[in-house]
Design an enzyme around this catalytic site. Structure first.
Site, PDB file in Angstrom:
ATOM      1  N   CYS A  74     -19.273  59.755 -59.006  1.00 35.07           N
ATOM      2  CA  CYS A  74     -19.182  60.971 -58.212  1.00 35.07           C
ATOM      3  C   CYS A  74     -18.234  61.958 -58.865  1.00 35.07           C
ATOM      4  CB  CYS A  74     -18.739  60.692 -56.782  1.00 35.07           C
ATOM      5  SG  CYS A  74     -19.811  59.594 -55.852  1.00 35.07           S
TER       6      CYS A  74
ATOM      7  N   ARG B 115     -19.809  60.336 -65.580  1.00 38.46           N
ATOM      8  CA  ARG B 115     -19.290  59.441 -64.547  1.00 38.46           C
ATOM      9  C   ARG B 115     -20.416  58.687 -63.840  1.00 38.46           C
ATOM     10  NH1 ARG B 115     -13.924  61.237 -62.926  1.00 38.46           N
ATOM     11  NH2 ARG B 115     -14.222  60.391 -60.849  1.00 38.46           N
TER      12      ARG B 115
ATOM     13  N   TRP C 250     -23.082  59.437 -56.472  1.00 36.66           N
ATOM     14  CA  TRP C 250     -23.577  58.099 -56.775  1.00 36.66           C
ATOM     15  C   TRP C 250     -23.729  57.399 -55.429  1.00 36.66           C
ATOM     16  CZ3 TRP C 250     -21.925  52.915 -56.415  1.00 36.66           C
ATOM     17  CH2 TRP C 250     -22.608  52.011 -57.247  1.00 36.66           C
TER      18      TRP C 250
ATOM     19  N   ASN D 260     -15.804  62.301 -52.507  1.00 40.10           N
ATOM     20  CA  ASN D 260     -15.853  61.059 -53.282  1.00 40.10           C
ATOM     21  C   ASN D 260     -15.157  59.977 -52.475  1.00 40.10           C
ATOM     22  OD1 ASN D 260     -16.966  62.527 -55.348  1.00 40.10           O
ATOM     23  ND2 ASN D 260     -15.164  62.437 -56.673  1.00 40.10           N
ATOM     24  N   GLY D 261     -15.675  58.748 -52.531  1.00 36.49           N
ATOM     25  CA  GLY D 261     -15.019  57.643 -51.842  1.00 36.49           C
ATOM     26  C   GLY D 261     -15.883  57.058 -50.755  1.00 36.49           C
TER      27      GLY D 261
ATOM     28  N   GLU E 116     -19.301  39.821 -73.194  1.00 35.04           N
ATOM     29  CA  GLU E 116     -19.417  41.269 -73.350  1.00 35.04           C
ATOM     30  C   GLU E 116     -20.762  41.649 -73.964  1.00 35.04           C
ATOM     31  OE1 GLU E 116     -18.517  45.419 -73.675  1.00 35.04           O
ATOM     32  OE2 GLU E 116     -18.064  43.788 -72.284  1.00 35.04           O
TER      33      GLU E 116
ATOM     34  N   LYS F  45     -23.546  44.108 -72.175  1.00 35.36           N
ATOM     35  CA  LYS F  45     -24.115  45.307 -72.791  1.00 35.36           C
ATOM     36  C   LYS F  45     -25.647  45.284 -72.724  1.00 35.36           C
ATOM     37  CE  LYS F  45     -20.599  47.551 -73.538  1.00 35.36           C
ATOM     38  NZ  LYS F  45     -20.234  46.994 -72.247  1.00 35.36           N
TER      39      LYS F  45
ATOM     40  N   GLU G  67     -26.756  45.958 -69.133  1.00 34.95           N
ATOM     41  CA  GLU G  67     -26.466  47.305 -68.651  1.00 34.95           C
ATOM     42  C   GLU G  67     -27.507  48.326 -69.076  1.00 34.95           C
ATOM     43  OE1 GLU G  67     -21.812  48.277 -68.293  1.00 34.95           O
ATOM     44  OE2 GLU G  67     -22.384  47.501 -70.256  1.00 34.95           O
TER      45      GLU G  67
ATOM     46  N   HIS H  17     -24.634  21.157 -70.223  1.00 39.26           N
ATOM     47  CA  HIS H  17     -24.295  20.986 -68.810  1.00 39.26           C
ATOM     48  C   HIS H  17     -25.120  21.894 -67.914  1.00 39.26           C
ATOM     49  CE1 HIS H  17     -20.986  18.338 -69.811  1.00 39.26           C
ATOM     50  NE2 HIS H  17     -20.579  19.217 -70.718  1.00 39.26           N
TER      51      HIS H  17
ATOM     52  N   LYS I  61     -19.981  55.502 -64.528  1.00 44.34           N
ATOM     53  CA  LYS I  61     -18.968  55.313 -65.561  1.00 44.34           C
ATOM     54  C   LYS I  61     -17.609  54.981 -64.958  1.00 44.34           C
ATOM     55  CE  LYS I  61     -17.227  55.349 -69.683  1.00 44.34           C
ATOM     56  NZ  LYS I  61     -17.534  54.236 -70.595  1.00 44.34           N
TER      57      LYS I  61
END
Length: 615
Positions: free
Chosen positions: A2, A27, A73, A107-108, A488, A492, A495, A511, A610
């Site tokens: 946002c 963002r 968002w 925002n929030g 990581e 990626k 995402e 396992h 973001k």
């Protein structure tokens, strides 16, 4: 996540608002809108990109000298136009042609929106969206009695949760009121035309003003032509320092690259060099004047982070325990604050965050402080962020603006900062010899050149990516220091390609995960020439015996060769403890080129943002 831009001026402010939204696109958002005071309140909203909103604004000839704008968002309510900001309040009763009186962006998340909604509906307010934001607009309207500043001050006292808001009213056409609690909001003091601005990020105002005031928790700010004033949560008039912030818009230019993510991957040698600039020797004072005493007093480290930053913390745990010999715990920030833990006042609490505004990490930091753990340090990319202001010590990475949602250069610069922290802690506790310090510093200074050599492997990575294009599942394996790098790499791929990917410590294959391995499951293996190499080779054989296809990132002297079912990319050199910084780069490139081949939105992947400034 946002973005807010708002302001008062004597000129048409709409181009400034739209340009600000474009600079906040990094963002993440799924709708956007702009509203102005012009013969009442007028707005344009879209579920497309800001470029489409700009076209709509031009077609509608939307102009005004006072305005608010937003990228949303979605949290409460789907990403559809009637849920997009700005939200208007027409007063009690159905909005049957009556002009809107109050407009607001937010925002929030407002936690008590249900009870506020019920109370406002009882007063006759009609809701046209599913958002918690519309509740605030109606609440301000219900409290308005000719003074917007007073109405907002009264309204925020009834809100529970996190918010940054910008509000205007048709009856006071040259006034915008802002407030923040838990979400970032800055004041931009205009350089001309007596104008003043609000934004969620200083970069939104690049080229408009570099005079920035960072509002503090609970602040309410009143913007008018040529003047502003701020009150704190107790409604006492306060002065906040005006800082010169050079948020150059040029940092966000794409240049010759196809996507921001690609640009940022290739910026890593420069970002690492900038992050290490001025580091002539290892000293605790790299992290602040009080670091020497703090480092001597602590006997353990607690790392708090989310997402990619969490994986950098997991990597640092290996360094901190092996080199500094300091017991280290790494916690997912969103989990830590909600569980019962055993606090130790001799703990160094380390937060890791690209933006310095990550809501979960800020909340986890405050929780740790409330438990009596007051020795705090942050590894952060934004020197003016809330996280830097709230921690006693800091190391500012110098990755520069990172636009792509999938973090790349922020991750590697975090690792560089964490390795420096490891060495500084080791030195303060008498566990770093002069020879070891010189060796590590030499290796760190060589990192930019080593990273450049890894980036030269891109053509081989593109060949791998062609194989991944048709896959829907992938497995990543690593051992020891490189297990977090496997995590990581899987993140990626998830995402930006939307391929389901998991990562495991390679010793865990037998396992459970081995049951997933077939010829349709590519298995990416990080294989440095370290103490666990032979164990890792055994794990690779387990994959081959089940028909799995291996994609191996191997150091030159591992004696792992390409053969049927095994594709090997040879890394330029073995890099010891700093090897994770090199091995993660091919995984970034693999995700990037696979996403390009699949045609996904690389820089703005679906459902993601973001800067995650809500819980």
């Amino acid at each position: 996540m946002c973005g807010i831009v708002a302001g008062v001026s004597t000129r048409n402010i709409v181009p400034v608002l739209v340009q600000g939204l474009q600079r906040l696109e990094y963002r993440g958002y799924d709708s956007c809108g702009v509203a102005v005071v012009a013969n009442g309140l007028q707005r344009a909203r879209s579920t497309a990109r800001v470029a489409e909103l700009a076209s709509q604004v031009s077609t509608d000839q939307l102009e005004g000298s006072t305005g608010i704008a937003h990228t949303r968002w979605a949290t409460h309510g789907a990403p559809v136009v009637h849920n997009a900001h700005p939200h208007f309040s027409h007063g009690p009763g159905a909005p049957d042609g009556r002009p809107a009186r109050v407009g607001l962006v937010h925002n929030g998340i407002i936690e008590n929106h249900d009870e506020l909604r019920a109370a406002l509906q009882a007063k006759g307010y009609v809701f046209t969206s599913q958002t918690d934001t519309e509740v605030i607009a109606h609440l301000v309207d219900s409290l308005y009695d000719g003074d917007l500043f007073e109405a907002v001050k009264l309204a925020v006292r009834q809100l529970r949760g996190a918010y940054a808001i910008a509000v205007f009213c048709k009856d006071e056409p040259q006034r915008v009121v802002g407030a923040r609690e838990g979400s970032p909001l800055i004041l931009g003091v205009g350089l001309s035309d007596h104008e003043n601005f609000l934004a969620s990020d200083a970069m939104a105002l690049a080229g408009v003003t570099d005079q920035i005031v960072y509002l503090e928790e609970g602040d309410v700010v009143d913007l008018q032509l040529g003047k502003y004033w701020i009150v704190n949560r107790d409604h006492e008039r306060v002065r906040r320092e005006v800082k010169t912030v050079l948020a150059h818009s040029g940092a966000a230019e794409l240049g010759p690259y196809r996507h921001y993510m690609q640009k940022e991957i290739f910026e890593q040698p420069r970002a690492i060099a900038d992050t290490l600039e001025g580091v002539e020797g290892i000293t605790p004072e790299l992290f602040g004047d009080a670091a020497h005493r703090t480092f001597k007093d602590i006997d353990q480290v607690l790392i708090l982070a989310c997402g990619t930053s969490y994986y950098s913390g997991c990597t640092a745990k290996y360094w901190l325990e092996a080199i500094a010999q300091v017991p280290t715990q790494v916690e997912i920030a969103s989990e830590y604050r909600y569980r019962t833990s055993v606090p130790n006042p001799r703990t160094l609490v380390v937060t890791i965050t690209q933006s310095g505004e990550t809501a979960d990490t800020l909340a986890a930091l405050r929780h740790a402080q409330s438990l009596g753990m007051t020795q705090t340090l942050t590894i952060c990319n934004v020197a003016t962020s809330a996280m830097v202001r709230e921690c006693k010590l800091a190391y500012i990475t110098r990755a520069g603006v990172e636009i792509g949602v999938a973090s790349t250069k922020a991750f590697t610069t975090q690792l560089a900062g964490l390795f420096l922290l490891t060495l500084a802690l080791a030195q303060s506790k008498g566990r770093l010899t002069d020879e070891a310090e010189a060796h590590h510093l030499k290796a760190m200074r060589h990192l930019p050149a080593a990273l450049s050599a890894v980036l030269a492997l891109e053509p081989q990575i593109i060949s791998w990516a062609q194989d991944f294009t048709t896959k829907e599942n992938a497995l990543f394996l690593g051992r020891g220091l490189h297990y977090p790098i496997a995590l990581e790499g899987a993140l990626k791929l998830k995402e930006i390609t939307y391929i389901h990917a998991e990562a495991y410590a390679a010793g865990e294959l037998k396992h459970g995960p081995l049951a997933l391995v077939t010829s349709e499951m590519p298995v990416v293996t990080v294989a440095p020439n370290d103490a666990l190499l032979e164990k890792l080779k055994s794990n690779m054989q387990e994959v081959r015996a089940r028909g799995g296809l291996l994609y191996v990132l191997a150091d030159a002297d591992t004696r792992i060769e390409s053969s049927e079912g095994i594709r090997v990319i040879r890394m330029p050199e073995h890099y010891g403890p700093l090897s994770p910084l090199l091995h993660v780069v091919p995984l970034q490139l693999l995700a990037y080129h696979t996403a390009c081949a699949r045609g996904t939105d690389v820089d703005k992947p679906r459902n993601l943002a973001k800067s995650v400034t809500v819980e």
